[in-house]
Design an enzyme around this catalytic site. Sequence first.
Site: not given
Length: 556
Positions: A214, A267
């Site tokens: 993330d 990401e």
Amino acid sequence: MSEQDSGQGQPWWRGAALYQVYPRSFADGNDDGTGDLAGLRSRLPYLAALGVDGLWISPWYVSPLADGGYDVADYRDIDPAFGTLAEAEQLIAEAHRAGLRIIVDLVPNHCSDQHPWFRAALAAAPGSPERARFHFRPGRGPGGELPPGDWQSHFGGPAWTRVVEPDGSPGEWYLHLFAPEQPDWNWDNPEVRAEFASVLRFWLDRGVDGFRIDVTDHLVKEDGLPDSAGHHGRPDPWRDQEGVHAVYRDWRRLTDSYPGDRAFVAELWETDPERFCRYLRPDELHTAFNFALLRAPWEAAGFRQVIDATLAAHAPVGAPPTWVLSNHDTTRHVTRYGRADSGYGFDRASRHGLPVDLELGTRRARAAALLTFALPGGVYLYQGDELGLEEVESIPDELREDPVWLRTGGVDRGRDGCRVPLPWSGQEPPFGFGGEGSVPWLDVQPKTWRELSVAAQSGNPGSHLELYRAALRLRRGHPGLGDGPMRWLPSPEGVLDFTRPGGFRCVVNLGQEPALLPPRPEILLASGELQESPEGLLLPADTAVWLRHRDDAPQG
Ligand code: NOJ
């Protein structure tokens, strides 16, 4: 499933089709309204039969759900709402037996304000080792009443929140690039690094095949947390790139001490293709979600430009590109493609409520699936893509939970509309998401989803689901698809036409007029009905087709 490659001498992830599970909304196994591991385990046969190579599971960890699970209170356990650690272990084993890899979501930029280390930091004094694991700073102004810097939260409002010290006095401020319930870790702190290395080992010991990371590029902050100097009120992650590399090099080394080949999927929020690819190195982050196509309006020249720029930027770093049409943060693409303005900027504010032609959006979504499945590299599907679900935009305000909605004062309607529980079967909500009479946590499934449920679409050859099944089956079985080269063929305006090795051709019509297909085409799969004409077979607008291609000239 610990073997090194996909059977073609390449690491398995280079061309994989991965399916994103957002556990809360996937399937509810105990009828309490929340999706869970029992539900997911019961649907593994469905996922295996769909033809994907593995699952990326959005956070399943202990979490107060201030940001849908991206606020982690315990990285080594499963939230009781989802199940137990033992069930997660069973799930990994069962998925492997079904031929599915498992990628877990790692959230290293921030944790939950309920994480024991953050609670310890709040209970400790300024300057303490407990606070040094986060970014605590005194405020500006005579009484420290102003934030220490100008950074803004991605969810709206300042990225700094002031704490009350244990003695009750107004105290220091801490940094959170997202919600205040998500304090940012201090990656300069060796304890934080050691802790995450241990978390990584914890999940590797449980046999996971990789990590989705993330907010990959925000982890390491620039020394001194300087004011943003106009960079959208945010730190420019580009400045800290070497620090980011060092973290991932360490992780890579750690992971390489385990047998098998594990994926690191980043990401990245970077939009410039070259800068994006400079995060990717063979011995660090392997591959990253590429949102460029997702942002692009439905238009051939723009799509081609994105594809070319993506391929050109990935080639020198040896990373396979990835293709993503939707995820749990975006407006579903059936809705995006059904709007007059079909581009997307990760903001819902400017487009929310604009008219949507769902039939058009669905037609384009079918064509987009064939396009992305045919492009070089990996693909990521978001749960419900295969059913052709639209964004649910009519959620009553009081049911919205996303912090984006709350922190922008309702300007951005948030991401709840793409997180609506899936329809599995039946004529009425909850459409088999949970048992009859159970009420989903977000109880807004449209009645029309009775026609989009898995049961309703299964066996119907014209359905979205059967198109996905056929396309994924062909993709998996075709040696020229997934990772590897492609070659453009000359095409009329509005049409994309390319080949892959092994006699494969993909033609997509993004224009307004039907396009003539080559003479006597051998059709593998089409996203819509083709039309007969005196000149030959026509590919209607907003339709894609896969053909067998005879000329096997070298691919670029
Ligand atoms: C990206 C995740 O995809 C999103 O859902 C989350 O809110 C932010 N990172 C913060 O963790």
